[in-house]
Design a protein around this motif. Structure first.
Motif: not given
Length: 104
Positions: A36-43, A65-69
């Protein structure tokens, strides 16, 4: 059975039925990894957790799997390997594919 709150979902997701239905369809297909891709705050995180939770409640394997980092591809492989509890070596793509194929 894992509770909603233990899975990081303290309340039901409201107003995202179309997106959740699409994720359910994708998770029911032969796709093994959905991003899932998108800007911050899209859920994105909330949708991924909700879809994973629903799949697990339905008896299907699923993982979040959180890929934020993850800034580089090796970090993506490391994050996936950690969530899937698999050891990867010199060919992470093939090793992750093999692990997912065995997860049927």
């Amino acid at each position: 059975m894992v509770s909603r709150s233990a899975f990081g979902l303290p309340t039901p997701t409201i107003g995202r039925e179309d997106e959740l239905a699409l994720l359910e369809e994708l998770l029911s297909s032969s796709d093994r990894i959905i991003t899932l891709t998108g800007g911050p705050g899209f859920g994105k995180t909330r949708l991924a957790l909700e879809a994973s939770y629903a799949a697990m409640q339905g008896g299907r394997p699923a993982a979040f799997c959180d890929l934020v980092g993850a800034r580089r591809l090796p970090e993506v492989f490391d994050a996936l390997a950690e969530v899937l509890d698999v050891t990867i070596g010199h060919n992470p793509v093939e090793e992750l594919k093999a692990h997912l194929a065995r997860s049927d």
